[in-house]
Design a protein around this motif. Structure first.
Motif, PDB file in Angstrom:
ATOM      1  N   SER A 134     -41.343  21.270 114.642  1.00 47.86           N
ATOM      2  CA  SER A 134     -40.520  22.178 113.820  1.00 47.86           C
ATOM      3  C   SER A 134     -41.291  23.443 113.487  1.00 47.86           C
ATOM      4  O   SER A 134     -40.729  24.547 113.518  1.00 47.86           O
ATOM      5  CB  SER A 134     -40.091  21.482 112.519  1.00 47.86           C
ATOM      6  OG  SER A 134     -39.219  20.424 112.804  1.00 47.86           O
TER       7      SER A 134
ATOM      8  N   ASP B 240     -33.563  22.505 116.595  1.00 43.36           N
ATOM      9  CA  ASP B 240     -34.526  21.563 116.017  1.00 43.36           C
ATOM     10  C   ASP B 240     -33.811  20.267 115.645  1.00 43.36           C
ATOM     11  O   ASP B 240     -33.166  20.184 114.610  1.00 43.36           O
ATOM     12  CB  ASP B 240     -35.217  22.185 114.797  1.00 43.36           C
ATOM     13  CG  ASP B 240     -36.403  21.331 114.328  1.00 43.36           C
ATOM     14  OD1 ASP B 240     -36.673  20.266 114.938  1.00 43.36           O
ATOM     15  OD2 ASP B 240     -37.051  21.734 113.344  1.00 43.36           O
ATOM     16  N   GLU B 241     -33.910  19.277 116.482  1.00 47.54           N
ATOM     17  CA  GLU B 241     -33.262  17.974 116.301  1.00 47.54           C
ATOM     18  C   GLU B 241     -31.794  18.111 115.899  1.00 47.54           C
ATOM     19  O   GLU B 241     -31.363  17.597 114.868  1.00 47.54           O
ATOM     20  CB  GLU B 241     -34.038  17.139 115.270  1.00 47.54           C
ATOM     21  CG  GLU B 241     -35.499  16.985 115.679  1.00 47.54           C
ATOM     22  CD  GLU B 241     -36.143  15.703 115.202  1.00 47.54           C
ATOM     23  OE1 GLU B 241     -35.405  14.723 115.017  1.00 47.54           O
ATOM     24  OE2 GLU B 241     -37.366  15.697 115.033  1.00 47.54           O
TER      25      GLU B 241
HETATM   26 MG   LIG Z   1     -39.398  18.435 112.792  1.00 46.71          MG
END
Ligand SMILES: [Mg+2]
Ligand SMILES: Nc1ncnc2c1ncn2[C@@H]1O[C@H](COP(=O)(O)OP(=O)(O)OP(=O)(O)O)[C@@H](O)[C@H]1O
Length: 261
Positions: A60, A180-181
């Motif tokens: 991240s 991000d995810e």
């Molecule tokens: Mg992360």
């Protein structure tokens, strides 16, 4: 996707000029924690890079430095050949070239879906209201939530909200989108509808950096997998090679955990 795989397969000095995002010797600390350690990463125009690695490895943070939500301590990051300035109008403009889609959709709760996709266009790109609305509706249609335009985010499912977030990112005409995810917060039955939209973007040639543990997506859409551990890029490979024959012990260990859990 043929153009994309040419870039992937023949990435050499000639294509280096076509790198869209370049991180050179990037270092970042959070206090005593050396969270990004001499990171070097070049992402070509049209390339889809999946970043995977254990929790806390810096995935991240890597994304956040690329659009300067986080500063770096040393090294450089360029987007389309321009180094990210530290602040000011120029930063706002460059940042708008980098779309971001988070795990939590971060939509404005008190704005309708359509307004959510209009806002950035009007504020950052100075698009007039009618044009912004038209474009917002077209993008919502494209990600399959066109009929939800007048609802508020809370009235949508998680998968629908994430597709709105993708439409919002697209509305800025970004040069690259960082995910991000994007599916980690979704119920299982909604994961595919979001991955399908991402697959489609990849096939259309969007440059994408995707932090995800969705191996199916990585195998079918990624040109390259980047494996991070402890703030370092430990391994980079094409998906088939990475998943079937990881080189490092860290990657082998990580894959055995996520593939057999
Ligand atoms: Mg992360
Ligand atoms: N703002 C911050 N202040 C201090 N430490 C931070 C901050 N943000 C992240 N960290 C730390 O930096 C390290 C890397 O965090 P990061 O969120 O980049 O990891 P990640 O690979 O995305 O992990 P996950 O898979 O859990 O999302 C972690 O140890 C985290 O606790």
């Amino acid at each position: 996707m043929s153009g994309v795989s040419v870039t992937k397969d023949a990435k050499g000095a000639a294509e280096a000029a076509d790198d869209l995002v370049v991180l050179s010797n990037v270092n970042k600390h959070f206090g005593a924690l050396h969270v990004l350690q001499d990171v070097n990463l070049s992402i070509a125009r049209g390339e889809v890079v999946v970043v995977i690695g254990p929790s806390g490895s810096g995935k991240s943070t890597l994304c956040r430095t690329i659009n300067r939500l986080e500063t770096v301590d040393s090294g450089t990051i360029t987007i389309d050949g321009k180094e990210l300035p530290s602040e000011g109008r120029e930063l706002a403009r460059l940042r708008a070239d980098v779309g971001m889609v988070f795990q939590s959709f971060n939509l404005f709760a008190h704005k309708t879906v359509l307004q959510n996709v209009m806002l950035g266009q009007m504020k950052v790109r100075k698009t007039d209201q009618a044009t912004a609305a038209k474009k917002a509706q077209a993008l919502l249609d494209r990600v399959g939530v066109g009929t939800q335009a007048d609802k508020y985010p809370a009235q949508l499912s998680g998968g629908q909200q994430q597709r709105v977030a993708i439409a919002r990112a697209l509305a800025m005409d970004p040069k690259v989108i960082l995910f991000d995810e994007p599916t980690s917060a979704l119920d299982p039955e909604m994961i595919n509808e979001v991955l399908e939209v991402m697959q489609q973007l990849a096939a259309e040639g969007m440059t994408m950096v995707v932090v995800t543990h969705e191996m199916g997506f990585a195998r079918s859409a990624a040109n390259r997998v980047v494996f991070m551990a402890d703030g370092k890029i430990v391994e980079e490979a094409q998906p088939e090679q990475f998943f079937s024959n990881p080189r490092s012990d860290r990657a082998k260990d990580f894959l055995s955990k996520i593939l057999h859990h």
